[in-house]
Enzyme design. Structure first.
Site, mmCIF file in Angstrom:
data_model
loop_
_atom_site.group_PDB
_atom_site.id
_atom_site.type_symbol
_atom_site.label_atom_id
_atom_site.label_comp_id
_atom_site.label_asym_id
_atom_site.label_seq_id
_atom_site.Cartn_x
_atom_site.Cartn_y
_atom_site.Cartn_z
ATOM 1 N N GLU A 25 0.836 -1.213 0.000
ATOM 2 C CA GLU A 25 0.000 0.000 0.000
ATOM 3 C C GLU A 25 0.874 1.269 0.000
ATOM 4 O O GLU A 25 2.069 1.212 0.277
ATOM 5 C CB GLU A 25 -0.947 0.013 1.201
ATOM 6 C CG GLU A 25 -0.231 0.073 2.540
ATOM 7 C CD GLU A 25 -1.084 0.675 3.649
ATOM 8 O OE1 GLU A 25 -1.613 1.783 3.450
ATOM 9 O OE2 GLU A 25 -1.185 0.055 4.716
ATOM 10 N N LYS A 159 -3.535 -1.884 14.855
ATOM 11 C CA LYS A 159 -2.813 -0.912 15.676
ATOM 12 C C LYS A 159 -3.394 -0.831 17.075
ATOM 13 O O LYS A 159 -4.607 -0.802 17.254
ATOM 14 C CB LYS A 159 -2.893 0.464 15.025
ATOM 15 C CG LYS A 159 -1.789 0.687 14.020
ATOM 16 C CD LYS A 159 -2.134 1.821 13.105
ATOM 17 C CE LYS A 159 -3.247 1.365 12.171
ATOM 18 N NZ LYS A 159 -3.723 2.456 11.321
HETATM 19 N N1 PSU Z 1 -0.987 1.149 9.617
HETATM 20 C C1 PSU Z 1 0.177 1.812 9.724
HETATM 21 N N2 PSU Z 1 0.300 2.986 9.078
HETATM 22 C C2 PSU Z 1 -0.705 3.483 8.313
HETATM 23 C C3 PSU Z 1 -1.943 2.781 8.215
HETATM 24 C C4 PSU Z 1 -2.027 1.614 8.876
HETATM 25 O O1 PSU Z 1 1.087 1.381 10.387
HETATM 26 O O2 PSU Z 1 -0.520 4.535 7.741
HETATM 27 C C5 PSU Z 1 -3.041 3.299 7.310
HETATM 28 C C6 PSU Z 1 -3.481 2.163 6.373
HETATM 29 O O3 PSU Z 1 -3.452 2.658 5.053
HETATM 30 C C7 PSU Z 1 -4.900 1.866 6.812
HETATM 31 C C8 PSU Z 1 -5.337 3.218 7.253
HETATM 32 O O4 PSU Z 1 -5.684 1.314 5.798
HETATM 33 O O5 PSU Z 1 -4.216 3.708 7.982
HETATM 34 C C9 PSU Z 1 -6.599 3.191 8.098
HETATM 35 O O6 PSU Z 1 -7.102 4.485 8.201
HETATM 36 P P1 PSU Z 1 -8.570 4.744 8.791
HETATM 37 O O7 PSU Z 1 -8.455 4.367 10.237
HETATM 38 O O8 PSU Z 1 -8.817 6.221 8.572
HETATM 39 O O9 PSU Z 1 -9.491 3.869 8.009
#
Ligand code: PSU
Ligand code: MN
Length: 299
Positions: A25, A159
């Protein structure tokens, strides 16, 4: 092939000849890590895949195209430009139509990977149910994507800034298979284990067998492979929890919500831990890429 898709030569060759390919990604580059570490990591992850005999396909939106496989220039643009949109499913068409640069989240990367037939995708951590979701309703679109897009995603769990039990409950509701890779407990990103039990698998072949069975049954769901960070690199859960509470409090005081929340929390945690969380983040993504490569080869 879909007129929006632009696949680079190496990836196209590999897909045509049924050689192993993994998706990577780009939000992790543009919004997940600071410059200049982000560009180093982006290139390093590609190298890990190449050294394992697997073709890496980093994915983003650019010039009205879904780009599958990026060159160094494109990676640098994602790492440096302040103008990169964070693209989840709802943003996909807007960014394509406007021809702007968009970094794909887990959800958007799954969509693109599936469109071109890439079955395996490595990231750091997937999005999930945010703490306090009972009030904010903040649940990542990544979870919904798992319900409808059949891609295997290797992640270090979710996370620890999230509500992990609620995240697993939603995945269960959506019918998404979640497996601990050689562990009985859901990994908490920076920490190898949480205290939440999940189903365990021990080999790459088990994963590809489950995926194939899913496909034969006509199931549309993806599979979340939760791969713990190696113990020697982890930050213990109790220690991390203190830092996370400070970061969450700062987000609240600055009224940070919506798509800005995850990047804000990650950046604050890097500051609070004086960079050690970033080190950990890098180690766990590398570890996930290595496992994704082994799964891609097992196909
Ligand atoms: N995990 C990480 N760094 C990131 C993300 C996840 O260590 O930058 C990003 C991924 O692209 C994931 C997104 O899909 O955060 C999720 O964001 P949200 O909670 O706004 O859906
Ligand atoms: Mn959200």
């Amino acid at each position: 092939m879909n007129k929006f898709v632009e696949i680079n030569k190496k990836v196209k060759q590999a897909l045509k000849n049924n050689k192993p390919v993994i998706a990577l990604e780009s939000t992790i580059i543009s919004h997940g890590m600071p410059y200049p570490q982000n560009i180093r990591v982006a290139k390093d992850l590609e190298k890990i895949a190449e050294d394992a005999g697997v073709v890496p396909a980093t994915i983003c939106l650019m010039n009205g195209k879904i780009k599958i496989g990026l060159n160094d220039n494109e990676l640098e643009m994602l790492a440096i430009s302040k103008d990169v949109a964070k693209v989840s499913r709802r943003d996909f068409s807007r960014i394509l139509a406007s021809k702007k640069i968009g970094a794909t989240t887990v959800a958007a990367t799954m969509i693109a990977a599936h469109l071109v037939g890439i079955k395996v995708f490595a990231t750091g951590g997937v999005g999930g149910v945010h703490r306090g979701a009972e009030d904010s309703f903040d649940i990542s679109a990544d979870l919904k994507e798992f319900a409808q897009t059949p891609v295997i995603v290797v992640s270090a769990g979710a996370k620890a800034i999230l509500d992990l039990p609620k995240t697993l409950e939603i995945l269960e509701t959506f019918g998404v298979p979640v497996y601990g890779f050689q562990t009985d407990f859901f990994p908490a990103f920076y920490s190898a284990e949480s205290n939440i039990r999940i189903d365990r698998i021990d080999s790459e072949k088990e994963i590809t067998d489950i995926y194939k069975t899913n496909m034969r049954l006509g199931f549309k769901s993806g599979i979340l492979v939760a791969n713990p960070i190696p113990k020697k690199y982890e930050i213990p859960f109790s220690e991390m929890d203190e830092h996370i509470k400070i970061a969450l409090d700062r987000a609240k005081r600055n009224s940070v919500t919506g798509r800005g929340l995850t990047p804000f929390l990650l950046a604050e945690i890097v500051k609070i831990t004086k960079g050690s969380s970033l080190e950990t983040n890098i180690r766990l993504v590398e570890n996930n890429v290595a496992l994704a490569c082994r799964i891609a080869k097992a196909f």
